[in-house]
Design a protein around this motif. Sequence first.
Motif, PDB file in Angstrom:
ATOM      1  N   TRP A  76      15.731  22.756   2.708  1.00 51.08           N
ATOM      2  CA  TRP A  76      15.022  21.597   2.161  1.00 51.08           C
ATOM      3  C   TRP A  76      15.126  20.436   3.153  1.00 51.08           C
ATOM      4  O   TRP A  76      15.622  19.358   2.875  1.00 51.08           O
ATOM      5  CB  TRP A  76      15.563  21.189   0.799  1.00 51.08           C
ATOM      6  CG  TRP A  76      14.560  20.348   0.041  1.00 51.08           C
ATOM      7  CD1 TRP A  76      14.527  18.989  -0.038  1.00 51.08           C
ATOM      8  CD2 TRP A  76      13.428  20.819  -0.682  1.00 51.08           C
ATOM      9  NE1 TRP A  76      13.444  18.588  -0.777  1.00 51.08           N
ATOM     10  CE2 TRP A  76      12.750  19.686  -1.193  1.00 51.08           C
ATOM     11  CE3 TRP A  76      12.908  22.078  -0.957  1.00 51.08           C
ATOM     12  CZ2 TRP A  76      11.596  19.791  -1.970  1.00 51.08           C
ATOM     13  CZ3 TRP A  76      11.757  22.182  -1.738  1.00 51.08           C
ATOM     14  CH2 TRP A  76      11.124  21.048  -2.227  1.00 51.08           C
ATOM     15  N   ASP A  77      14.555  20.705   4.336  1.00 53.86           N
ATOM     16  CA  ASP A  77      14.609  19.755   5.440  1.00 53.86           C
ATOM     17  C   ASP A  77      13.207  19.547   5.991  1.00 53.86           C
ATOM     18  O   ASP A  77      12.894  19.954   7.120  1.00 53.86           O
ATOM     19  CB  ASP A  77      15.542  20.273   6.527  1.00 53.86           C
ATOM     20  CG  ASP A  77      15.735  19.274   7.663  1.00 53.86           C
ATOM     21  OD1 ASP A  77      15.472  18.075   7.447  1.00 53.86           O
ATOM     22  OD2 ASP A  77      16.135  19.698   8.763  1.00 53.86           O
ATOM     23  N   PRO A  78      12.310  18.905   5.229  1.00 52.97           N
ATOM     24  CA  PRO A  78      10.946  18.700   5.747  1.00 52.97           C
ATOM     25  C   PRO A  78      10.917  17.785   6.956  1.00 52.97           C
ATOM     26  O   PRO A  78      10.051  17.921   7.822  1.00 52.97           O
ATOM     27  CB  PRO A  78      10.212  18.077   4.548  1.00 52.97           C
ATOM     28  CG  PRO A  78      11.284  17.468   3.709  1.00 52.97           C
ATOM     29  CD  PRO A  78      12.484  18.349   3.882  1.00 52.97           C
ATOM     30  N   VAL A 138       0.872  -1.174   0.000  1.00 48.89           N
ATOM     31  CA  VAL A 138       0.000   0.000   0.000  1.00 48.89           C
ATOM     32  C   VAL A 138       0.911   1.226   0.000  1.00 48.89           C
ATOM     33  O   VAL A 138       1.896   1.268   0.731  1.00 48.89           O
ATOM     34  CB  VAL A 138      -0.958   0.026   1.212  1.00 48.89           C
ATOM     35  CG1 VAL A 138      -1.985  -1.090   1.111  1.00 48.89           C
ATOM     36  CG2 VAL A 138      -0.211  -0.053   2.525  1.00 48.89           C
ATOM     37  N   ALA A 139       0.572   2.183  -0.850  1.00 50.79           N
ATOM     38  CA  ALA A 139       1.397   3.385  -0.963  1.00 50.79           C
ATOM     39  C   ALA A 139       0.479   4.588  -1.116  1.00 50.79           C
ATOM     40  O   ALA A 139      -0.643   4.477  -1.633  1.00 50.79           O
ATOM     41  CB  ALA A 139       2.352   3.282  -2.158  1.00 50.79           C
ATOM     42  N   ILE A 140       0.947   5.726  -0.670  1.00 55.66           N
ATOM     43  CA  ILE A 140       0.168   6.963  -0.773  1.00 55.66           C
ATOM     44  C   ILE A 140       1.105   8.094  -1.134  1.00 55.66           C
ATOM     45  O   ILE A 140       2.232   8.184  -0.625  1.00 55.66           O
ATOM     46  CB  ILE A 140      -0.586   7.250   0.551  1.00 55.66           C
ATOM     47  CG1 ILE A 140      -1.528   8.449   0.387  1.00 55.66           C
ATOM     48  CG2 ILE A 140       0.363   7.441   1.717  1.00 55.66           C
ATOM     49  CD1 ILE A 140      -2.501   8.612   1.558  1.00 55.66           C
ATOM     50  N   TRP A 141       0.647   8.942  -2.037  1.00 53.91           N
ATOM     51  CA  TRP A 141       1.421  10.097  -2.458  1.00 53.91           C
ATOM     52  C   TRP A 141       0.875  11.344  -1.770  1.00 53.91           C
ATOM     53  O   TRP A 141      -0.309  11.614  -1.809  1.00 53.91           O
ATOM     54  CB  TRP A 141       1.363  10.263  -3.978  1.00 53.91           C
ATOM     55  CG  TRP A 141       1.986  11.544  -4.457  1.00 53.91           C
ATOM     56  CD1 TRP A 141       1.356  12.663  -4.881  1.00 53.91           C
ATOM     57  CD2 TRP A 141       3.391  11.835  -4.534  1.00 53.91           C
ATOM     58  NE1 TRP A 141       2.255  13.642  -5.210  1.00 53.91           N
ATOM     59  CE2 TRP A 141       3.511  13.158  -5.009  1.00 53.91           C
ATOM     60  CE3 TRP A 141       4.541  11.104  -4.244  1.00 53.91           C
ATOM     61  CZ2 TRP A 141       4.762  13.756  -5.196  1.00 53.91           C
ATOM     62  CZ3 TRP A 141       5.773  11.709  -4.438  1.00 53.91           C
ATOM     63  CH2 TRP A 141       5.864  13.011  -4.913  1.00 53.91           C
ATOM     64  N   ASP A 142       1.765  12.109  -1.150  1.00 54.52           N
ATOM     65  CA  ASP A 142       1.434  13.387  -0.522  1.00 54.52           C
ATOM     66  C   ASP A 142       0.305  13.203   0.499  1.00 54.52           C
ATOM     67  O   ASP A 142      -0.780  13.776   0.369  1.00 54.52           O
ATOM     68  CB  ASP A 142       1.038  14.409  -1.588  1.00 54.52           C
ATOM     69  CG  ASP A 142       1.130  15.840  -1.077  1.00 54.52           C
ATOM     70  OD1 ASP A 142       1.662  16.033   0.030  1.00 54.52           O
ATOM     71  OD2 ASP A 142       0.682  16.769  -1.778  1.00 54.52           O
ATOM     72  N   SER A 194       6.313  11.740  -0.576  1.00 57.14           N
ATOM     73  CA  SER A 194       5.945  13.141  -0.780  1.00 57.14           C
ATOM     74  C   SER A 194       7.211  13.975  -0.866  1.00 57.14           C
ATOM     75  O   SER A 194       8.302  13.512  -0.510  1.00 57.14           O
ATOM     76  CB  SER A 194       5.068  13.659   0.369  1.00 57.14           C
ATOM     77  OG  SER A 194       5.771  13.580   1.594  1.00 57.14           O
ATOM     78  N   HIS A 195       7.056  15.204  -1.360  1.00 61.56           N
ATOM     79  CA  HIS A 195       8.176  16.142  -1.341  1.00 61.56           C
ATOM     80  C   HIS A 195       8.370  16.720   0.056  1.00 61.56           C
ATOM     81  O   HIS A 195       9.502  16.996   0.457  1.00 61.56           O
ATOM     82  CB  HIS A 195       7.934  17.275  -2.345  1.00 61.56           C
ATOM     83  CG  HIS A 195       7.951  16.838  -3.775  1.00 61.56           C
ATOM     84  ND1 HIS A 195       9.060  16.273  -4.366  1.00 61.56           N
ATOM     85  CD2 HIS A 195       7.000  16.871  -4.736  1.00 61.56           C
ATOM     86  CE1 HIS A 195       8.797  15.987  -5.627  1.00 61.56           C
ATOM     87  NE2 HIS A 195       7.549  16.338  -5.873  1.00 61.56           N
ATOM     88  N   ALA A 196       7.270  16.933   0.775  1.00 62.51           N
ATOM     89  CA  ALA A 196       7.336  17.408   2.156  1.00 62.51           C
ATOM     90  C   ALA A 196       7.166  16.209   3.085  1.00 62.51           C
ATOM     91  O   ALA A 196       7.335  15.065   2.672  1.00 62.51           O
ATOM     92  CB  ALA A 196       6.268  18.465   2.391  1.00 62.51           C
TER      93      ALA A 196
END
Length: 692
Positions: free
Chosen positions: A581-583, A294-298, A333-335
């Motif tokens: 760029w350190d979420p 199972v995977a989720i984006w953002d 996600s990017h964040a």
Amino acid sequence: MTDPSPPPDPAEEQLALLPAPARVREVVRRTKPPQERTPDPVAEVDPVARVLVDVPLAHLDRPFDYAVPAPLAASAQPGVRVKVRFAGQDVDGFVLERAATTTHTGRLQPLRRVVSAEPVLLPEVAALTGDVAARYAGTRSDVLRLAVPARHASVEKEPPREAAPVPDAPEPRAWSAYAGGADLVAGLAAAESPRAVWTVLPGDDGAALLADAAVATAASGRGALVCVPDRRDLDRLDAALTARLGAGGHVVLAADAGPAKRYRAFLAVSRGAVPIVVGTRAAAFAPVRDLGLVAIWDDGDDLHDEPRAPYPHAREVLLLRAQATGCAAVLASHARSVEAEYLLRTGWAREVAAPRETVRERIAVDVAGADPLAESRDPGARTRLPSQALRLLREAVADGPVLVQAPRVGYATRLVCERCFTSATCTVCRGPLRQRGPGRPLECAWCATAAPGWRCEECGHAGLRAPVLGDARTAEEIGRALPGVAVRQSSSGERVLDQVSSAPAVVVATPGAEPPAEGGYAAVLLLDTWLLLGRADLRATEEAVRRWANAAALVRPASEGGRVMAVGDPAHPGLQALVRWDPGGLARREIDERHSAHLPPASRVATLTGTAADLEQGLAALELPPGAEVLGPVPVPPPRDSTADVDQERYVLRVPRSGGAALSRALQDLQARRSTRKLPHLRVEVDPAELG
């Protein structure tokens, strides 16, 4: 004195009014003893069906036993839709299981009929609906409406879809930029079940990399399920999987696909013909056979929140599935959301991220704005478009497209008095006034009433100013500042561009509507950062950084000249996290602050909404777990389109995280008791996205 005569029988009076032949037939019918219908014999094997009836009453949220007539024995299998008699009515239901005995002491009602012999509720999904209902203090009936789409009879009659071939495992070269990335894909291909929180680098195609993970899982003979926030993300993931597997190697499940198309895709999954499913939050319950990933984006996007009861979040549904089945889980996600960081802190998942050297090669972020030294040298540094930002636009647009993120849709979305700064409001409904374009008249944003000749109610001044400008006004300002440069708009809910070319242009977009550019943007400019940070919400900083990161990720690599600039206060922790760029660092800071304030995810909260009288009655009967706190009440404004004149309030219930399950059970019990007594329903939300 004699007794009065008995009152006339209404049935006899109606009989006397009938014509003679009809009267005779009716008398015969009444005097004839009723014929008892001989019930069908029950099934010889497992004659009891446990049925979950579609009744949205909390006190009836449990399976009921029914007898299986012999003619229905073959078709009344677990997972099929049936009709049963319940409280004097024919209602829908699902067979959960067949059994040989029952604990019911009376005579069992027989199943009325099998609506369809198609098993649409797999045992794993049936168990999941119970887990989700328990997690969110709801009913299984409400969850089933989210899990199983409406039946489409003609689709069921179509020939079954051919099974998709097992694909070859992909080469994880694209994942080599991430520490542990190649091992993650290799583990999926080897039928392992890794759990990861993955921070995607700017410039990387997250859809393509997620497609690699899904294909690797399918290569091991297992199924994969990937959820994304919206249709644009879904189209990219669909295209990436089609490029790897060809047509027919996966299915798309989305609520906007139409009933026939959605049900056709659903059946292909439930029958085991297709191992890979991608979709929006509606796909979180997809009946994937032998689930391996199972995977989720953002996962921080609020589009993953279900707006219907019991209001589950797609991330939590997928995590419940991973916990129950032992499959792999990836949050990409990017964040980074606070919930994803909490999975790392507890050791449930491991981090997959690029080394700092790689990050510095990919992204470079500057901040222009509230710097006292810069303002003393440059009077324009305090403006909405400071000189540094205009310089960036002029220089970067010569090399290609430039993205400008404006947080608000419209022209002048908020107006105040030019002299005393009092908000300009409508005289009819007290809603805020707005201006939808240059030269357009003032109107109310709520009721659209025009406001010609407006004057301030406080000082009488007729002048207005706009402290909050929308994307249309931003595009107008940039067009004046950069004559001869094409300016395009992409706005959520109005006109969203799918993609832009590499030709020089300025694209003004609202958060979530930023189109990717061919070859990446030469620069990205983030305006009005104070507006996102100024939201009165627990997640204001987290959400602001998420939106900025998604826009900044569309820029070209820093090594190729790509630049990002944010206009705001460089001392704010959110902008500092963006510059570095350190979420992950920001998420850890947020967790620490919330832990000290006893806020999620360190605790579990729920809101209880209703009238003051109903809430007082409900709280008195609520059996809270140890350590629970009751905060409130606070008034809840009614929806603008509501005609109800009853004021409502909201309480916040807070318990330690270890007491979360007990809090949900207590709320379920409360709703069941109120349902039994036919008391008004209270709105319950467990771990709501917003507490304001």
